[in-house]
Design a protein around this motif. Structure first.
Motif, PDB file in Angstrom:
ATOM      1  N   ASP A 225       0.829  -1.205   0.000  1.00 45.93           N
ATOM      2  CA  ASP A 225       0.000   0.000   0.000  1.00 45.93           C
ATOM      3  C   ASP A 225       0.872   1.268   0.000  1.00 45.93           C
ATOM      4  O   ASP A 225       1.709   1.467   0.884  1.00 45.93           O
ATOM      5  CB  ASP A 225      -0.906  -0.015   1.233  1.00 45.93           C
ATOM      6  N   GLY A 226       0.643   2.109  -1.014  1.00 43.59           N
ATOM      7  CA  GLY A 226       1.340   3.390  -1.061  1.00 43.59           C
ATOM      8  C   GLY A 226       2.827   3.317  -1.367  1.00 43.59           C
ATOM      9  O   GLY A 226       3.532   4.318  -1.210  1.00 43.59           O
ATOM     10  N   THR A 266      -6.783   5.063  -1.294  1.00 42.10           N
ATOM     11  CA  THR A 266      -6.646   3.627  -1.097  1.00 42.10           C
ATOM     12  C   THR A 266      -7.843   2.811  -1.608  1.00 42.10           C
ATOM     13  O   THR A 266      -7.695   1.992  -2.514  1.00 42.10           O
ATOM     14  CB  THR A 266      -6.389   3.345   0.397  1.00 42.10           C
ATOM     15  N   ASP A 445       2.312   2.103   3.579  1.00 45.78           N
ATOM     16  CA  ASP A 445       1.453   3.289   3.671  1.00 45.78           C
ATOM     17  C   ASP A 445       1.793   4.069   4.942  1.00 45.78           C
ATOM     18  O   ASP A 445       1.917   5.297   4.912  1.00 45.78           O
ATOM     19  CB  ASP A 445      -0.020   2.868   3.680  1.00 45.78           C
ATOM     20  N   ASP A 492      -1.331   0.902  -4.622  1.00 46.90           N
ATOM     21  CA  ASP A 492      -2.612   1.536  -4.944  1.00 46.90           C
ATOM     22  C   ASP A 492      -2.486   3.016  -5.287  1.00 46.90           C
ATOM     23  O   ASP A 492      -3.415   3.621  -5.797  1.00 46.90           O
ATOM     24  CB  ASP A 492      -3.605   1.356  -3.787  1.00 46.90           C
ATOM     25  N   HIS A 493      -1.329   3.616  -5.004  1.00 47.07           N
ATOM     26  CA  HIS A 493      -1.102   5.038  -5.278  1.00 47.07           C
ATOM     27  C   HIS A 493       0.352   5.340  -4.947  1.00 47.07           C
ATOM     28  O   HIS A 493       1.067   4.471  -4.437  1.00 47.07           O
ATOM     29  CB  HIS A 493      -2.030   5.925  -4.432  1.00 47.07           C
TER      30      HIS A 493
END
Ligand SMILES: [Zn+2]
Length: 542
Positions: A225-226, A266, A445, A492-493
Motif C-alpha cells: 500500500d502506497g 486507497t 502506507d 494503490d497510489h
C-alpha cells in the motif's frame, strides 16, 4: 435525491469554482475539477471534463484536445512518464505548481469520478502537493491528487509466463491489473467483462506475457500500500530490496509504473485493481463519500468497515476472484470458449481456488481474511482484532524498533506479519495452492504517511515489506516450486511530501458563499438543497 434544478446546480457550482480558484487559496488548492454537459448539446453528447485553477480554466475534450476557456491552461502536461528517470524527481521533488506538474489521463479519470448516479460529488478539489493539513487528517506524506507522482504505483511482473525484460521505459494503469491477473489465471479474453457484459476499463498486459495460456496456473498478486514507484525501483536497483530485485530479474518492471484512478486514494484504487473498473463504474468514489440516494456518509476505508466492502460495489461489478472462480472445469462446455474440451485449470480439489489476504475488496474469494472477520461477528471489524494480532516488537521483519512509536506503523507491522503467516499456510504445496492469491500489505502506507517519500521511515517500511517477501520466496524455494509461480507486485497510489509551512483550509471560502454543501475527504464538494425548501420530487433534475 437533491431538489436542486440543473440551473441551480450549475450556478452554485460556478460560485464554488470561483471561490476555490481565488488567488489567495493558490497555495493550498491545486486544481478544481467537475463535469459539464457538452456545449454542443446534441443527442449522444456525453459529459465533458473541466479543470480550473487560479491561472485559468480548460475544457478537456475526449479526443485529448484542451480548449482553454479563460487565462492559461492549468493542465500543461498529461505525460505519464513525467519526472523520469527517477533522478529528475529527486532533484526537483516539489512542491510544484500545476503548471510544472503532469496529470496523466486527466479527462478519462475525471469523467470516471463523476459517472456515479448518486455518489459522485458536484466538484472535486485537489490539494496542492505542498498543502499540510493535519487538522483535517493530512500527513507529512500525502496522496489523492490527479498528479503523476501521487498517481504512480509500481508495477512488476515476474516468474512463470512473464518475459524477462528487466526495467523498461513504459507505464500501465492500475485498472490493467485485474485483467492481467485474470488472464494469467486462465480467464479467456472474451470473459474479461463486467456482469453486464461490458468490457473492462483496463486491458491485460499481454505485451509482457508469454502468449500461451499457462497449464495449472499459480498466480500471486502482491500489493504494498502506497509504495512509491520511483523509490522502490531505486532501492531494488541499489541492492536494498533483494526480494523486489529478484522479481525484476525474473521478469519486467515498468519505469513509469501504473497510473491510479482519481482520487489516488486507497479504497478507490484497491477496488479498481481488483475489478478492472474506474470509480464511476465500481462505486467506491473515495475513502469517504456521500450517497445522495440514502443520505448516508460512506466511510469505505476504515479498519472498522473494510470487511463490508462488498456493500459499496455497483451491481455490474465482478471482482477478479469472481472471474477466476467462474472458470469452467475441463470437459464441460464453456459458453465463452467454443473449443471443445479447451484446457482449463482444474478446480478438482478441496483447497481454495482464490485467496485474498488482508484485503478489503474480497468479494467472491474462496479464502479471505475479511470473511473470517465477518464470520467472527466482531462489529468493529479489523479494528477489533487487537489481541489476536502478533506482537509487533518481536517481528523479525522490523528494521528499526523506533518506528513502533508510531501507532499506525506498529499496527501495520502486526497485520503484515499475520499476512505472511496466512501466505505460508495457503502455500503449503503447489497442489493445494490457490490458482490466484492476492496478498496486501500496509506498512508501506504508514511509513510514507509518517515521513514522506525517501524518508528513513518510508524506506524502512519498504525494507520491512521486502523482508516478508524474501521470507515467502524462501518458503517457496524450500518447496522447490518458485519457478512454477507468476508474480505481480504493485501498489494503490504513490506519495509526495508536503510542506509544513503551507497550511490552511478552503472551508471558510465555501462557507462565505452561504449555500448548503458537504465537503467529504476534504475535497469532494456536494451541493445540497436549501433546508427550508419543500422537497419536490417532480422538480428533481439530477
Ligand atoms: Zn493506500
Amino acid at each position: 435525491m437533491s431538489t436542486l434544478s440543473a440551473v441551480q446546480v450549475s450556478a452554485r457550482r460556478e460560485s464554488v469554482v470561483s471561490a476555490l480558484t481565488s488567488p489567495d487559496l493558490a497555495s493550498i488548492v491545486d486544481l478544481v475539477v467537475w463535469v459539464e454537459a457538452d456545449r454542443m448539446g446534441g443527442p449522444g453528447d456525453g459529459p465533458v471534463a473541466m479543470a480550473a485553477s487560479h491561472v485559468g480554466r480548460v475544457r478537456l475534450h475526449p479526443d485529448g484536445r484542451h480548449e482553454v476557456l479563460e487565462g492559461l491552461d492549468p493542465i500543461t502536461s498529461e505525460d505519464p512518464m513525467a519526472f523520469l528517470p527517477y533522478d529528475r524527481e529527486c532533484a526537483d521533488p516539489g512542491p510544484r505548481t500545476s503548471c510544472e506538474n503532469s496529470y496523466p489521463y486527466a479527462a478519462s479519470r475525471i469523467l470516471s469520478l463523476f459517472a456515479d448516479p448518486t455518489c459522485s460529488p458536484d466538484v472535486a478539489v485537489m490539494h496542492t502537493p505542498r498543502h499540510f493539513f493535519p487538522e483535517q487528517g493530512g500527513h507529512v506524506g500525502e496522496h489523492g491528487s490527479l498528479d503523476v507522482i501521487q498517481s504512480r504505483a509500481p508495477l512488476v511482473l515476474s516468474g512463470r509466463g512473464v518475459a524477462t525484460l528487466g526495467v523498461v521505459d513504459a507505464h500501465a494503469r492500475l485498472v490493467d491489473v485485474c485483467p492481467t491477473l485474470a488472464t494469467l489465471a486462465g480467464v479467456p479474453a472474451a470473459d474479461l467483462r463486467d456482469a453486464g457484459g461490458d468490457p473492462l476499463d483496463g486491458r491485460a498486459l499481454t505485451t509482457y506475457l508469454g502468449g500461451e495460456p499457462l497449464v495449472e496456473p499459480a498466480v500471486i498478486g502482491i500489493l504494498w500500500d502506497g509504495a512509491h514507484c520511483g523509490d522502490l525501483l531505486h532501492l531494488a536497483e541499489s541492492g536494498e530490496l533483494p526480494g523486489v530485485a529478484r522479481l525484476i530479474n525474473n521478469g519486467v518492471a515498468l519505469r513509469g509504473g501504473a497510473v491510479a484512478h482519481f482520487p489516488s486514494v486507497t479504497l478507490t484504487n484497491h477496488t479498481s485493481l481488483l475489478t478492472g473498473l474506474g470509480p464511476g463504474r465500481h462505486g467506491v468514489l473515495g475513502n469517504v463519500f456521500y450517497d445522495r440516494a440514502t443520505g448516508e456518509r460512506v466511510v469505505a476505508n476504515d479498519s472498522a468497515t473494510w470487511h463490508r466492502s462488498a456493500e459499496w460495489l455497483r451491481p455490474a461489478v465482478r471482482t477478479v476472484f469472481e472471474m477466476v472462480n467462474s472458470l469452467v472445469p475441463p470437459g464441460e462446455p464453456n459458453p465463452a470458449d467454443p473449443t471443445p474440451g479447451g484446457s482449463r485449470p482444474s478446480p478438482g480439489r478441496d483447497s481454495p481456488r482464490t485467496a485474498c489476504v488482508n484485503e478489503a475488496v474480497d468479494r467472491g474469494a474462496d479464502y479471505s481474511t475479511m470473511a473470517m472477520i465477518r464470520d467472527s461477528g466482531i462489529s468493529s471489524g479489523a479494528a477489533g482484532l487487537g489481541d489476536q494480532l502478533p506482537d509487533a516488537a518481536t517481528s523479525s521483519h522490523l528494521h528499526d524498533r523506533a518506528h513502533l512509536a508510531n501507532s499506525y506503523y506498529s499496527w501495520c507491522t502486526q497485520v503484515d506479519d499475520l499476512g505472511l503467516d496466512q501466505m505460508r499456510a495457503l502455500w503449503g504445496s503447489l497442489e493445494s495452492a490457490p490458482t490466484l492469491t492476492w496478498w496486501a500489505s500496509v506498512v508501506s502506507d504508514a511509513g510514507h504517511h509518517a515521513g514522506g517519500p525517501r524518508s528513513d521511515i518510508a524506506r524502512d517500511s519498504l525494507r520491512d515489506s521486502d523482508s516478508r517477501l524474501v521470507s515467502f520466496l524462501d518458503h517457496l524455494d524450500g518447496l522447490g516450486i518458485t519457478d512454477q509461480v507468476t508474480f505481480l507486485l504493485t501498489a494503490d497510489h504513490g506519495f509526495e511530501g508536503s510542506d509544513p509551512s503551507v497550511t490552511g483550509s478552503w472551508r471558510p471560502a465555501l462557507e462565505r458563499l452561504d449555500i448548503p454543501f458537504r465537503d467529504e475527504g476534504p475535497g469532494f464538494i456536494y451541493l445540497l438543497p436549501d433546508p427550508d425548501q419543500p422537497r419536490d420530487r417532480a422538480a428533481t433534475s439530477r
